[in-house]
Design an enzyme around this catalytic site. Structure first.
Site, PDB file in Angstrom:
ATOM      1  N   SER A 139      -4.070   0.831  -4.927  1.00 54.27           N
ATOM      2  CA  SER A 139      -3.463  -0.380  -4.373  1.00 54.27           C
ATOM      3  C   SER A 139      -4.507  -1.469  -4.099  1.00 54.27           C
ATOM      4  O   SER A 139      -4.172  -2.523  -3.571  1.00 54.27           O
ATOM      5  CB  SER A 139      -2.679  -0.049  -3.089  1.00 54.27           C
ATOM      6  OG  SER A 139      -3.548   0.451  -2.087  1.00 54.27           O
ATOM      7  N   HIS A 141       1.400   4.961  -2.735  1.00 54.91           N
ATOM      8  CA  HIS A 141       1.716   6.378  -2.498  1.00 54.91           C
ATOM      9  C   HIS A 141       2.906   6.915  -3.290  1.00 54.91           C
ATOM     10  O   HIS A 141       2.900   8.083  -3.686  1.00 54.91           O
ATOM     11  CB  HIS A 141       2.018   6.613  -1.010  1.00 54.91           C
ATOM     12  CG  HIS A 141       0.804   6.598  -0.129  1.00 54.91           C
ATOM     13  ND1 HIS A 141      -0.033   7.686  -0.015  1.00 54.91           N
ATOM     14  CD2 HIS A 141       0.289   5.641   0.671  1.00 54.91           C
ATOM     15  CE1 HIS A 141      -1.014   7.389   0.828  1.00 54.91           C
ATOM     16  NE2 HIS A 141      -0.847   6.155   1.254  1.00 54.91           N
ATOM     17  N   HIS A 193       0.835  -1.205   0.000  1.00 50.93           N
ATOM     18  CA  HIS A 193       0.000   0.000   0.000  1.00 50.93           C
ATOM     19  C   HIS A 193       0.873   1.260   0.000  1.00 50.93           C
ATOM     20  O   HIS A 193       0.657   2.178  -0.797  1.00 50.93           O
ATOM     21  CB  HIS A 193      -0.930   0.029   1.214  1.00 50.93           C
ATOM     22  CG  HIS A 193      -1.596   1.366   1.390  1.00 50.93           C
ATOM     23  ND1 HIS A 193      -2.722   1.742   0.705  1.00 50.93           N
ATOM     24  CD2 HIS A 193      -1.233   2.443   2.130  1.00 50.93           C
ATOM     25  CE1 HIS A 193      -3.036   2.985   1.013  1.00 50.93           C
ATOM     26  NE2 HIS A 193      -2.143   3.443   1.889  1.00 50.93           N
ATOM     27  N   GLU A 249      -5.586   9.511  -0.203  1.00 46.41           N
ATOM     28  CA  GLU A 249      -5.989   8.103  -0.130  1.00 46.41           C
ATOM     29  C   GLU A 249      -7.055   7.710  -1.145  1.00 46.41           C
ATOM     30  O   GLU A 249      -6.993   6.628  -1.716  1.00 46.41           O
ATOM     31  CB  GLU A 249      -6.481   7.746   1.289  1.00 46.41           C
ATOM     32  CG  GLU A 249      -5.415   7.808   2.374  1.00 46.41           C
ATOM     33  CD  GLU A 249      -4.326   6.731   2.252  1.00 46.41           C
ATOM     34  OE1 GLU A 249      -4.442   5.820   1.405  1.00 46.41           O
ATOM     35  OE2 GLU A 249      -3.341   6.829   3.007  1.00 46.41           O
TER      36      GLU A 249
HETATM   37 FE    FE Z   1      -2.052   5.311   2.786  1.00 44.70          FE
END
Ligand code: FE
Ligand code: PHE
Length: 294
Positions: free
Chosen positions: A195, A135, A130, A176
């Site tokens: 993700s 990111h 993740h 996010e």
């Molecule tokens: Fe995150």
């Protein structure tokens, strides 16, 4: 490196007050690298035509497809050349002030553990897949790189101003779970979406969630759920616009103003919304139960 116990209340043994630990890249097992490869292959196949150009470009620039869990040192070297960011390892979630301090100094903290092979679809805590796959590609984008640093400084301010709850919603609905409009189409860029195999389809294609034009104050008033796919996504016109809307606004009066207003419930549409999709909310309804709010 097991994935069971990563929420700590004090820095782990051997870590300083910055909570950083060595990634321990040489300790990953072949099976752990294999979990990364399986997740990578699945998402790489999903994302062309779905993920924002900036995300796909970052993925390529950073050579995240080389196979196996990336070594943070090599990754940081590539990222540093582009935007001055580094990736550093932490044992799990860290306290807010520690997190903000790292961001404000262009250090992205990533969990160093990876989920087990039987947890490909769902994990409660952010693992290295993740954090790095989700990111880090966006940190290669110059606008997004600046946004994240500014967010870190904004976080330090929010702690003093009592605005953390509202600022956290901005992170949630952009970093996010953000969507962007590119050449008339919606694309995903939020790490929680890119993700996740299920949510990278759901966020764009499912008739259930609302998709609403990004508005800073509106987002900062909106509750979110942490237990399932989002019921609301907010759509930015560009990363440049997101950066300007946040950096050029003094949040102190915003926190005060918002504190006097009611929160906006998760699936609610309010006056002034630029509604792109008025969702059916069928998915959330079929799941029944009550949303777990943050
Ligand atoms: Fe995150
Ligand atoms: N401008 C915000 C403040 O005054 C800081 C901020 C910048 C927050 C960028 C988020 C993103 O606190």
């Amino acid at each position: 490196m097991n994935a069971e116990t990563h929420v700590l209340s004090a820095p782990p043994e051997g870590a300083g007050p910055d909570w950083l630990i060595p990634q321990g890249w040489e300790n990953y097992t072949a099976e752990e690298h294999g979990v990364w490869d399986a997740l990578f292959a699945r998402q790489a196949a999903m994302l062309p035509g779905r993920a924002s150009k900036a995300f796909l470009h970052g993925l390529e620039l950073l050579k995240l497809s080389d196979g196996g869990i990336p070594n943070f040192e090599d990754l940081s070297e590539r990222l540093m050349r582009r935007t001055g960011w580094q990736v550093v390892a932490v044992p799990g979630l860290v306290p807010d002030d520690v997190f903000f301090d790292h961001l404000a100094n262009r250090r992205f903290v990533s969990g160093n553990f990876i989920r087990r092979a039987d947890q490909l679809d769902y994990l409660q805590e952010p693992d290295v897949f993740h954090d790095v796959f989700g990111h880090v590609p966006m940190l290669a984008d110059p606008y997004f790189a600046d946004y994240m640093e500014a967010y870190g400084r904004g976080g330090q301010r929010a702690l003093k101003l009592g605005g953390l709850k509202n600022l956290a919603r901005l992170y949630w609905y952009t970093v996010e779970f953000g969507l962007i409009e590119e050449e008339g189409d919606l694309r995903i860029y939020g790490a929680g979406i890119v993700s996740s195999k299920g949510e990278s389809e759901f966020a764009l294609d499912d008739p259930s969630p609302n998709r609403i034009g990004f508005d800073l104050k509106r987002v900062m008033r909106t509750e979110y759920r942490i237990d399932d796919y989002q019921q609301n996504y907010f759509v930015i016109p560009s990363f440049d616009a997101l950066l300007r809307a946040t950096v050029e606004t003094d949040f102190a009066p915003l926190y005060a103003e918002i504190a006097a207003q009611p929160d906006i419930a998760i699936a609610e549409i309010v006056e002034g919304d630029r509604v792109i999709t008025h969702g059916t909310q069928d998915y959330a309804r079929a799941k029944g139960g009550v949303a777990v709010l943050a």
